[in-house]
Design an enzyme around this catalytic site. Structure first.
Site, PDB file in Angstrom:
ATOM      1  N   GLY A  13     -10.448 -32.707 -43.175  1.00 24.48           N
ATOM      2  CA  GLY A  13     -10.323 -31.556 -42.286  1.00 24.48           C
ATOM      3  C   GLY A  13     -11.511 -31.440 -41.352  1.00 24.48           C
ATOM      4  N   ASP A  61      -2.905 -37.932 -44.576  1.00 22.80           N
ATOM      5  CA  ASP A  61      -2.552 -36.787 -45.407  1.00 22.80           C
ATOM      6  C   ASP A  61      -2.981 -37.092 -46.833  1.00 22.80           C
ATOM      7  OD1 ASP A  61      -1.505 -34.691 -46.799  1.00 22.80           O
ATOM      8  OD2 ASP A  61       0.565 -34.967 -46.142  1.00 22.80           O
ATOM      9  N   VAL A  62      -4.168 -36.647 -47.194  1.00 16.80           N
ATOM     10  CA  VAL A  62      -4.746 -37.029 -48.485  1.00 16.80           C
ATOM     11  C   VAL A  62      -4.119 -36.277 -49.653  1.00 16.80           C
ATOM     12  CG1 VAL A  62      -6.905 -37.758 -47.443  1.00 16.80           C
ATOM     13  CG2 VAL A  62      -6.667 -35.402 -48.249  1.00 16.80           C
ATOM     14  N   ASN A  88     -12.936 -30.693 -47.669  1.00  9.69           N
ATOM     15  CA  ASN A  88     -12.835 -29.443 -46.917  1.00  9.69           C
ATOM     16  C   ASN A  88     -11.402 -29.070 -46.550  1.00  9.69           C
ATOM     17  OD1 ASN A  88     -13.769 -27.312 -44.867  1.00  9.69           O
ATOM     18  ND2 ASN A  88     -12.736 -28.793 -43.551  1.00  9.69           N
ATOM     19  N   TYR A 153      -2.341 -20.226 -53.120  1.00  7.94           N
ATOM     20  CA  TYR A 153      -3.673 -20.505 -52.583  1.00  7.94           C
ATOM     21  C   TYR A 153      -4.766 -20.138 -53.593  1.00  7.94           C
ATOM     22  CZ  TYR A 153      -7.514 -20.686 -49.208  1.00  7.94           C
ATOM     23  OH  TYR A 153      -8.685 -20.993 -48.555  1.00  7.94           O
ATOM     24  N   ALA A 155      -4.569 -19.849 -56.832  1.00  8.77           N
ATOM     25  CA  ALA A 155      -4.546 -20.760 -57.975  1.00  8.77           C
ATOM     26  C   ALA A 155      -5.164 -22.108 -57.623  1.00  8.77           C
ATOM     27  CB  ALA A 155      -3.108 -20.942 -58.455  1.00  8.77           C
ATOM     28  N   LYS A 157      -7.475 -22.766 -55.370  1.00 12.11           N
ATOM     29  CA  LYS A 157      -8.924 -22.678 -55.196  1.00 12.11           C
ATOM     30  C   LYS A 157      -9.631 -22.395 -56.520  1.00 12.11           C
ATOM     31  CE  LYS A 157      -9.319 -23.530 -50.775  1.00 12.11           C
ATOM     32  NZ  LYS A 157     -10.053 -24.720 -50.276  1.00 12.11           N
ATOM     33  N   ILE A 185     -16.103 -16.193 -42.021  1.00 12.07           N
ATOM     34  CA  ILE A 185     -16.693 -17.115 -41.059  1.00 12.07           C
ATOM     35  C   ILE A 185     -15.820 -17.110 -39.809  1.00 12.07           C
ATOM     36  CG2 ILE A 185     -17.446 -19.488 -40.645  1.00 12.07           C
ATOM     37  CD1 ILE A 185     -19.045 -18.050 -42.825  1.00 12.07           C
TER      38      ILE A 185
END
Length: 249
Positions: A13, A61-62, A88, A153, A155, A157, A185
């Site tokens: 990213g 696309d990892v 990232n 999201y 879960a 993170k 940010i």
């Protein structure tokens, strides 16, 4: 800071938002950077034009284990062993819990949790053989405090934060692994999500931040640079929250 001359960093990213600031900062600090991006070729071209020498963007696309393995082999063959891997890249698909489909769940978990696992697994043997390196995962405050309409999201993170600690145990002492967590940010996504162009929404948001302002992507990049430096050589398995004091955990 130590001199990272000729060190290689892989940043997922790394062509827009906070990731672009990471790439920019690392190149200016002497790193060669390979930035992986999923599909935004316009941003990738703009990033390459902005940063110039020392920066290469590769579409990959990892979240797909086969693609992650292929691009890792290509990076090792064409660019060498990375000193730093910055996981990232991430995705949001926000919906109420009962509306989240199997695909919504899979895409977010794959991008935010499985992708970092696949890439770290692919690069770690070479990094261990080279005698050192750092892995930084980019987490989220929702790894610790949940929010509505983001179970997938949150879960992902939370899993990423705990995976960071597990990797720090297993890859020590050769590779340090830490989680860098942004607060508010100033990115396009944050401005859209929190409607910061509207004074009443901005004021409500700033009231929660002791420093009374939104952070900048460059401030995130400065902390990343520190985590990768020899000055942070005794820091591993930690979460570092850059948020102006909003979340004191």
């Amino acid at each position: 800071m130590d001199n990272p001359a000729e060190r290689l960093a892989v940043v997922t990213g790394g062509t827009k938002g906070i990731g672009l600031s990471f790439s920019w900062r690392l190149v200016k600090s002497g790193y060669r950077v390979v930035a992986l991006y999923r599909n935004d070729e316009v941003s990738a071209r703009a990033a390459a034009e902005k940063i110039g020498d020392g920066f290469v963007a590769i579409r990959a696309d990892v979240s797909d284990p086969r693609v992650a393995a292929e691009v890792s082999r290509a990076v090792l063959e064409d660019h060498g062993t990375p000193w730093a891997l910055v996981n990232n890249a991430g995705r949001n698909i926000d919906k109420p819990f009962l509306d989240i489909t199997d695909e919504d769940w899979r895409q977010v978990i794959d991008a935010n949790l499985s992708g970092p696992f696949y890439l770290t697994r692919a690069f770690a043997p070479a990094m261990l053989a080279a005698g050192g390196g750092c892995v930084v995962t980019v987490g989220a405050t929702t790894a610790i405090r949940p929010r509505l309409n983001g179970v997938n999201y949150c879960a992902s993170k939370a899993g990423l934060l705990h995976m960071t600690k597990c990797l720090a145990l297993e890859l020590a002492p050769t590779i340090r692994v830490n989680c860098l967590i942004p607060g508010m940010i100033d990115t396009e996504e944050m401005r859209t999500r929190y409607r910061t162009a509207e004074p009443e929404h901005l004021a409500s948001l700033l009231a929660e931040i002791p420093q009374g302002r939104i952070g900048s992507p460059d401030e995130m990049a400065a902390v990343l640079e520190f985590l990768l430096s020899d000055e942070a050589r005794y820091i591993t398995g930690q979460k570092l929250i850059v948020d102006g004091g909003q979340f004191m955990w």
